[in-house]
Motif scaffolding. Structure first.
Motif, PDB file in Angstrom:
ATOM      1  N   GLY A 836       3.210  11.323   9.615  1.00 52.75           N
ATOM      2  CA  GLY A 836       4.039   9.905   9.491  1.00 52.75           C
ATOM      3  C   GLY A 836       3.706   8.950  10.429  1.00 52.75           C
ATOM      4  O   GLY A 836       3.015   9.262  11.496  1.00 52.75           O
ATOM      5  N   PHE A 837       4.335   7.795  10.374  1.00 51.56           N
ATOM      6  CA  PHE A 837       4.248   6.697  11.550  1.00 51.56           C
ATOM      7  C   PHE A 837       5.283   5.752  11.301  1.00 51.56           C
ATOM      8  O   PHE A 837       6.084   5.969  10.839  1.00 51.56           O
ATOM      9  CB  PHE A 837       2.715   6.147  11.144  1.00 51.56           C
ATOM     10  N   ASP A 838       5.295   4.663  12.215  1.00 55.19           N
ATOM     11  CA  ASP A 838       6.331   3.854  12.401  1.00 55.19           C
ATOM     12  C   ASP A 838       5.882   2.489  11.679  1.00 55.19           C
ATOM     13  O   ASP A 838       5.014   1.846  12.144  1.00 55.19           O
ATOM     14  CB  ASP A 838       6.698   3.525  13.967  1.00 55.19           C
ATOM     15  N   PRO A 839       6.212   2.289  10.478  1.00 57.01           N
ATOM     16  CA  PRO A 839       5.811   1.136   9.664  1.00 57.01           C
ATOM     17  C   PRO A 839       6.011  -0.254  10.637  1.00 57.01           C
ATOM     18  O   PRO A 839       5.162  -1.022  10.363  1.00 57.01           O
ATOM     19  CB  PRO A 839       6.436   1.259   8.313  1.00 57.01           C
ATOM     20  N   ALA A 840       7.128  -0.175  11.512  1.00 56.36           N
ATOM     21  CA  ALA A 840       7.415  -1.436  12.046  1.00 56.36           C
ATOM     22  C   ALA A 840       6.330  -1.683  13.016  1.00 56.36           C
ATOM     23  O   ALA A 840       5.750  -2.758  13.589  1.00 56.36           O
ATOM     24  CB  ALA A 840       8.645  -1.683  12.765  1.00 56.36           C
ATOM     25  N   ALA A 841       6.003  -0.579  13.747  1.00 58.96           N
ATOM     26  CA  ALA A 841       5.101  -0.993  14.909  1.00 58.96           C
ATOM     27  C   ALA A 841       3.528  -0.758  14.527  1.00 58.96           C
ATOM     28  O   ALA A 841       2.721  -1.172  15.485  1.00 58.96           O
ATOM     29  CB  ALA A 841       5.263   0.367  15.992  1.00 58.96           C
ATOM     30  N   GLN A 842       3.274  -0.101  13.519  1.00 62.76           N
ATOM     31  CA  GLN A 842       1.890  -0.004  13.086  1.00 62.76           C
ATOM     32  C   GLN A 842       1.425  -1.550  12.536  1.00 62.76           C
ATOM     33  O   GLN A 842       1.851  -1.964  11.831  1.00 62.76           O
ATOM     34  CB  GLN A 842       1.866   1.016  11.922  1.00 62.76           C
ATOM     35  N   SER A 843       0.298  -1.430  13.142  1.00 62.08           N
ATOM     36  CA  SER A 843      -0.472  -2.769  12.827  1.00 62.08           C
ATOM     37  C   SER A 843      -1.142  -2.685  11.517  1.00 62.08           C
ATOM     38  O   SER A 843      -1.692  -1.612  11.184  1.00 62.08           O
ATOM     39  CB  SER A 843      -1.405  -3.464  13.727  1.00 62.08           C
ATOM     40  N   GLU A 844      -0.863  -3.847  10.581  1.00 57.79           N
ATOM     41  CA  GLU A 844      -1.397  -3.598   9.104  1.00 57.79           C
ATOM     42  C   GLU A 844      -2.790  -3.671   9.068  1.00 57.79           C
ATOM     43  O   GLU A 844      -3.235  -4.598   9.498  1.00 57.79           O
ATOM     44  CB  GLU A 844      -0.750  -4.350   8.246  1.00 57.79           C
ATOM     45  N   GLY A 845      -3.429  -2.597   8.712  1.00 53.96           N
ATOM     46  CA  GLY A 845      -5.016  -2.754   8.620  1.00 53.96           C
ATOM     47  C   GLY A 845      -5.270  -3.098   7.224  1.00 53.96           C
ATOM     48  O   GLY A 845      -4.579  -3.650   6.381  1.00 53.96           O
ATOM     49  N   LEU A 846      -6.692  -2.873   6.986  1.00 56.68           N
ATOM     50  CA  LEU A 846      -7.247  -3.680   5.783  1.00 56.68           C
ATOM     51  C   LEU A 846      -6.538  -3.043   4.599  1.00 56.68           C
ATOM     52  O   LEU A 846      -6.396  -3.530   3.434  1.00 56.68           O
ATOM     53  CB  LEU A 846      -8.754  -3.707   5.762  1.00 56.68           C
ATOM     54  N   GLY A 847      -6.426  -1.579   4.725  1.00 58.86           N
ATOM     55  CA  GLY A 847      -5.966  -0.710   3.697  1.00 58.86           C
ATOM     56  C   GLY A 847      -4.656  -1.213   3.008  1.00 58.86           C
ATOM     57  O   GLY A 847      -4.332  -1.248   1.958  1.00 58.86           O
ATOM     58  N   LEU A 848      -3.634  -1.305   3.986  1.00 61.00           N
ATOM     59  CA  LEU A 848      -2.157  -1.384   3.760  1.00 61.00           C
ATOM     60  C   LEU A 848      -2.151  -3.063   3.068  1.00 61.00           C
ATOM     61  O   LEU A 848      -1.425  -3.396   2.163  1.00 61.00           O
ATOM     62  CB  LEU A 848      -1.324  -1.379   4.958  1.00 61.00           C
ATOM     63  N   ILE A 849      -3.113  -3.605   3.698  1.00 66.85           N
ATOM     64  CA  ILE A 849      -3.101  -5.255   3.173  1.00 66.85           C
ATOM     65  C   ILE A 849      -3.645  -5.067   1.569  1.00 66.85           C
ATOM     66  O   ILE A 849      -2.945  -5.720   0.819  1.00 66.85           O
ATOM     67  CB  ILE A 849      -3.939  -6.086   3.792  1.00 66.85           C
ATOM     68  N   GLY A 850      -4.606  -4.351   1.347  1.00 60.54           N
ATOM     69  CA  GLY A 850      -4.914  -4.198   0.095  1.00 60.54           C
ATOM     70  C   GLY A 850      -3.962  -3.820  -0.890  1.00 60.54           C
ATOM     71  O   GLY A 850      -3.836  -4.190  -2.053  1.00 60.54           O
ATOM     72  N   ILE A 851      -3.280  -2.820  -0.559  1.00 59.91           N
ATOM     73  CA  ILE A 851      -2.285  -2.253  -1.309  1.00 59.91           C
ATOM     74  C   ILE A 851      -1.156  -3.314  -1.609  1.00 59.91           C
ATOM     75  O   ILE A 851      -0.868  -3.338  -2.866  1.00 59.91           O
ATOM     76  CB  ILE A 851      -1.614  -1.326  -0.508  1.00 59.91           C
ATOM     77  N   LYS A 852      -0.709  -3.964  -0.656  1.00 61.55           N
ATOM     78  CA  LYS A 852       0.264  -5.088  -0.632  1.00 61.55           C
ATOM     79  C   LYS A 852      -0.177  -6.074  -1.869  1.00 61.55           C
ATOM     80  O   LYS A 852       0.414  -6.378  -2.863  1.00 61.55           O
ATOM     81  CB  LYS A 852       0.558  -5.642   0.628  1.00 61.55           C
ATOM     82  N   GLU A 853      -1.391  -6.452  -1.676  1.00 64.04           N
ATOM     83  CA  GLU A 853      -2.192  -7.593  -2.582  1.00 64.04           C
ATOM     84  C   GLU A 853      -2.021  -6.979  -3.934  1.00 64.04           C
ATOM     85  O   GLU A 853      -1.798  -7.876  -4.782  1.00 64.04           O
ATOM     86  CB  GLU A 853      -3.413  -7.859  -1.927  1.00 64.04           C
ATOM     87  N   ARG A 854      -2.393  -5.910  -4.160  1.00 62.67           N
ATOM     88  CA  ARG A 854      -2.812  -5.509  -5.489  1.00 62.67           C
ATOM     89  C   ARG A 854      -1.136  -5.102  -6.044  1.00 62.67           C
ATOM     90  O   ARG A 854      -1.137  -5.533  -7.400  1.00 62.67           O
ATOM     91  CB  ARG A 854      -3.246  -3.930  -5.638  1.00 62.67           C
ATOM     92  N   VAL A 855      -0.343  -4.754  -5.413  1.00 59.89           N
ATOM     93  CA  VAL A 855       1.089  -4.826  -5.952  1.00 59.89           C
ATOM     94  C   VAL A 855       1.565  -6.038  -6.454  1.00 59.89           C
ATOM     95  O   VAL A 855       2.290  -6.154  -7.456  1.00 59.89           O
ATOM     96  CB  VAL A 855       2.145  -3.997  -4.866  1.00 59.89           C
ATOM     97  N   GLU A 856       1.379  -7.182  -5.404  1.00 59.12           N
ATOM     98  CA  GLU A 856       1.749  -8.452  -5.522  1.00 59.12           C
ATOM     99  C   GLU A 856       1.184  -8.958  -6.892  1.00 59.12           C
ATOM    100  O   GLU A 856       1.759  -9.833  -7.750  1.00 59.12           O
ATOM    101  CB  GLU A 856       1.606  -9.364  -4.457  1.00 59.12           C
ATOM    102  N   LEU A 857      -0.131  -8.844  -7.104  1.00 57.70           N
ATOM    103  CA  LEU A 857      -0.857  -9.269  -8.093  1.00 57.70           C
ATOM    104  C   LEU A 857      -0.294  -8.798  -9.622  1.00 57.70           C
ATOM    105  O   LEU A 857      -0.445  -9.534 -10.445  1.00 57.70           O
ATOM    106  CB  LEU A 857      -2.273  -8.843  -8.267  1.00 57.70           C
ATOM    107  N   MET A 858       0.349  -7.468  -9.397  1.00 60.79           N
ATOM    108  CA  MET A 858       0.933  -7.057 -10.671  1.00 60.79           C
ATOM    109  C   MET A 858       2.393  -7.200 -10.861  1.00 60.79           C
ATOM    110  O   MET A 858       2.994  -7.173 -11.739  1.00 60.79           O
ATOM    111  CB  MET A 858       0.740  -5.453 -10.375  1.00 60.79           C
ATOM    112  N   GLY A 859       2.957  -8.299  -9.724  1.00 62.18           N
ATOM    113  CA  GLY A 859       4.335  -8.842  -9.779  1.00 62.18           C
ATOM    114  C   GLY A 859       5.187  -7.753  -9.334  1.00 62.18           C
ATOM    115  O   GLY A 859       6.400  -7.819  -9.748  1.00 62.18           O
TER     116      GLY A 859
END
Length: 889
Positions: A836-859
């Motif tokens: 596991g990890f701390d989502p608040a302390a973890q700096s968002e890398g390219l992978g998490l950014i890509g996941i968020k962008e894909r979810v947002e593209l699908m609404g």
């Protein structure tokens, strides 16, 4: 004639009708005497000293006109009329053995007629019986002739006739005496043989069972009777065992009744009158009959067979015991044989299993007996050497298959002093194919310590060697691709100037392939190429903003054997050599392909010779031309130049192919950056970086994981497991290569082109977790409704990114993916039990950014729940399209 051999010698019972005498067989010497007595032409009578007639031949019966039964038992004075009883007895008493006595007498025939006979009496002189034989010559007619003679002349004539008749009678008498002497000699020899053979003899000459039989001394000894005993039929039966008595008496009566021609045979037991002991005897006899078929004599022999019977009984007991032992031994042997059969069957199964094991492991066994030079091979060894099983093996034949360069090692190994051998060498097959084998052998020594036999195994390790080489090549390719892609991703993520993307890619190509320079060509016609850019001296030479030099060159002709094949397939890589005249090329992606002149016999671009001279001046001797594709069609080439020949191996060519696609991608990105607004350029760059990151980087991460597992299995000698990991690595590498091409051509994911989302996701989890410590599971809930291509692509890339992070960082044991098709939304949940990890302390890398962008593209909405030591859950909640949400538009 044969009867039961268990019948005794006893007198016949009177009144029984015997068979005709002509049916009596001559069985012994006494029968011969009987026949001779019966066939003499002169009348003969056998007389006891008391005058009682005991035998008469047929001539005597004819002379007296009486039957034999009427004569036997009578006395001479009953038919002799010329002498009284006392005179006749006196005459009989005067007869001596030294010579005959002649007595003329008158007799009365049965018809009452009187006749005259010349009676000659002779004493036989038998050892145990005093008999006389009377030879009777009829002289009645002679007397009548003498009486009728009228004078002396007639009497003289009659005397001469009488003299002649007397001479004939003397001759017949002499012959009779000779026959009689022969009979006596035969009888003596017969009795001697009987006594020598310990055989008892009986003679019974009466038809009255109450009369006494004439038993020999040995006969009485056999039956345990006193030597002076007078034996009757009843006394005889009392000596027979009660259990055999009825049978023996019946056999005697049957013989006397004429059954079987009067022959009698029997085997029976006797009871000793004094001590009651039992003995076994065998008896043989013959009954003789008169003309009326009445039994008049019964003679035979008895022999003690007790010892034989005891031996037979002992033999029978021994046989029974032997049979019992044989049965027991047979049963033991059957049990042993059954055990042997079971053992043989087990050995057969073991041998079959060993044969299958040898076939599967490509290991053959062999034995070499040095004194006889004999070689014993298993079937797999014959297959390994590619020889028929009936081949006559010799050490020279084996040595001829050893590679010439390895032959000294092979011969030195078996000529050494070591008892255990382990070495490898090559075999050359008849078609030139090279096999690699490993030899394991151990020596067998005799009592003198000399090596007399080698026993061992040969293992075909060709595929292992090839796998090892392929493993190294695949690892080199995968690591090269991964490093190249990583660098490309870094450039795409960090480079703000799209114009320099192509420079970065070409620099990486030169560095990874150890090239002197690289050029990029775009196809502008059937056989013409536009030079887009050249990377040389660590910088990019791009003459114009439209990436064109403003001039075109003809690198090939459509009819050229090499270039025409490249145009047809669009995938073949071309290897060229510059330092020859003329320069030549061949298809490098095909092993042992032939060389052809670069341009063949067709005219070519006049600029090309200048290019050749310039390359030669720079020390370039070899080239590698890699085709690039756009939309599945040949779009151009990447030309890589080298100062070394034979530099490009298969792995490097595959790496060059992947990097060529990246170069084409960089060219396309550069063009797009010049034709779109800055925001569009940034968006496209981010999309491409995300796409590459979510596909190729994760795919090559799986490749590296499988390769590391392969190395671990290889180091532990687990060759089958290493092969499986290697196969998965190849599959992932090929998938990543296809994804690279897809990214270059902006195509849909290859996995989704062949399968739906659920199948592709399940396959992705299995491939990436295979050989790792992570156990993956994929679950679909609800009734699935169709997903758009964009949604399937995004969901698959999200799952791939999360799984990649788990393999890299989470150290998880389980990874669960659940897709729930609900009436108004779709839930996509990804969970692991890692650190596991701390989502608040973890700096968002390219992978998490890509996941968020894909979810947002699908609404949809993305939720990430994690804490150190408690695993991670990534949940994407996506609204269902209106035609699947239960609403009516």
């Amino acid at each position: 004639m044969h009867n039961d051999a268990n019948s005794p010698a006893v007198p016949p019972r009177p009144g029984s009708p015997p068979p005709p005498s002509e049916h009596v067989r001559v069985t012994d010497r006494e029968e011969l005497l009987e026949l001779l007595f019966a066939n003499v032409a002169e009348a003969l009578l056998l007389i006891e000293p008391t005058g009682r007639i005991v035998e008469a031949n047929p001539a005597a019966c004819a002379m007296l006109g009486r039957g034999k039964s009427d004569i036997v038992g009578t006395y001479p004075w009953e038919f002799v009329t010329s002498a009284s009883r006392d005179e006749i007895l006196e005459s009989l008493g005067r007869v001596e053995p030294s010579g005959p006595v002649s007595v003329p007498c008158t007799y009365r025939r049965a018809s009452g007629e009187l006749g005259t006979m010349d009676l000659r009496l002779s004493r036989l002189g038998c050892p145990k019986r005093d008999w006389l034989i009377a030879s009777c010559r009829e002289i009645t007619e002679e007397k009548r002739i003498q009486a009728r003679l009228p004078d002396a002349s007639e009497r003289e004539t009659a005397a001469e006739e009488l003299q002649r008749l007397n001479a004939e009678l003397l001759r017949q008498a002499s012959h009779l005496r000779e026959v009689n002497q022969t009979l006596l000699d035969s009888e003596q020899r017969l009795r001697l043989a009987i006594e020598t053979g310990r055989i008892g003899l009986w003679v019974w000459n009466s038809t009255d069972l109450g009369n006494v039989g004439d038993w020999s001394q040995r006969m009485k000894e056999i039956f345990g009777l006193p030597l002076d005993a007078e034996v009757t039929h009843d006394m005889f039966l009392k000596c027979v065992h009660p259990d055999d008595r009825t049978r023996v008496d019946s056999l005697v009566m049957q013989a006397l009744a004429g059954a079987n021609g009067g022959e009698y045979r029997a085997e029976y037991r006797t009871i000793h009158p004094r001590d009651g002991s039992e003995r076994w005897v065998t008896a043989r006899g013959q009954a003789f009959f008169n003309a009326d078929g009445q039994a008049i004599r019964f003679i035979g022999t008895v022999m003690d067979i007790t010892e034989r019977k005891r031996a037979e009984e002992a033999s029978a007991r021994l046989n029974m015991e032997l049979e019992r032992r044989i049965r027991e031994r047979t049963a033991d042997l059957e049990r042993i044989n059954q055990a042997f059969r079971v053992e043989i069957e087990e050995r057969r199964k073991s041998e079959a299993s060993l044969t299958r094991t040898q076939r599967l492991t490509q290991t053959g066994s062999a034995t070499w007996i040095l004194p006889t030079r004999q070689l014993i091979w298993s079937d797999e060894t014959y297959r390994l050497f590619e020889l028929p099983p009936d081949t006559k093996l010799t050490p020279e034949l084996v040595a001829s298959r050893v590679h010439p360069e390895d032959l000294p090692v092979y011969l030195q190994a078996f000529a050494g002093k070591s008892d255990d051998l382990h070495f490898g060498h090559r075999l050359v097959m008849p078609d030139g194919y090279i096999k690699y084998v490993e030899v394991y052998a151990t020596a067998v020594r005799d009592d003198a310590g000399q090596i007399v036999e080698w026993a061992g195994a040969l293992r075909d390790v060709t595929s292992i060697r090839q796998s090892a080489e392929a493993l190294r090549a695949s690892e080199h390719l995968a690591r090269g691709q991964f490093a190249a892609l990583t660098r490309t991703l870094d450039v795409l993520a960090q480079e703000s100037n799209p114009e320099r993307l192509l420079e970065h890619v070409l620099r990486m190509i030169v560095g990874r392939l150890n090239g002197q320079s690289v050029s990029v060509y775009e196809r502008s016609g059937a056989s013409e190429m536009d030079l887009v850019a050249t990377f040389e001296d660590d910088r990019l030479h791009a003459p114009s903003k439209d990436l064109s030099l403003g001039k075109r060159v003809t690198l090939f002709t459509e009819t050229h054997p090499v270039w025409s094949e490249v145009l047809r397939t669009g995938v073949d890589i071309v290897i060229g050599e510059i330092d020859c005249d003329p320069p030549r090329i061949r298809l490098g992606s095909r092993e042992n392909s032939p060389w052809y002149p670069w341009h063949g016999d067709a005219p070519h671009d006049p600029h090309v010779p200048a290019i050749y001279r310039r390359l030669a001046a720079m020390g370039v001797v070899a080239t590698l031309t890699v085709p690039t594709l756009i939309g599945g069609k040949l779009a151009g080439f990447i030309g890589i130049r080298s100062r070394h020949k034979n530099l490009f191996r298969a792995s490097e060519m595959e790496l060059a192919r992947a990097l060529a696609h990246q170069a084409m991608l960089a060219i396309q990105l550069t063009r797009l950056s010049r034709q779109s607004r800055e925001a569009a350029i940034a968006a496209e760059r981010n999309r491409m970086a995300r796409d590459l990151h979510d596909t190729l980087a994760q795919g090559f991460t799986g490749v590296i994981v499988q390769l590391e597992a392969t190395e671990d299995a290889w180091s532990r000698g687990l060759l089958p497991e290493a092969g499986k990991h290697l196969a998965r690595a190849r599959e992932l590498a090929r998938g990543s290569l296809q994804e690279a091409r897809r990214s270059a051509h902006a195509l849909r994911s290859q996995a989704l082109a062949e399968k739906n989302f659920s199948e592709a996701m399940d396959d992705l989890i299995k491939k990436m977790t295979s050989g790792t410590t992570v156990i993956g599971a994929f679950t679909v809930e609800g009734s699935p409704w169709p997903l758009s291509n964009e949604w399937e692509e995004n969901l698959l890339r999200i799952g791939q990114e999360v799984l990649t992070n788990i393999l890299r960082h989470a150290r998880a044991r389980h990874f669960d993916v659940r897709v729930a098709f609900e009436p108004r939304r779709l839930r996509f949940e990804l969970r692991d039990d890692g650190v596991g990890f701390d989502p608040a302390a973890q700096s968002e890398g390219l992978g998490l950014i890509g996941i968020k962008e894909r979810v947002e593209l699908m609404g949809g909405e993305l939720t990430i729940r994690s804490a150190e030591g408690s695993g991670t859950a990534v949940v994407a909640s996506l609204p269902a399209p209106y035609h699947y949400s239960g609403f009516t538009p």
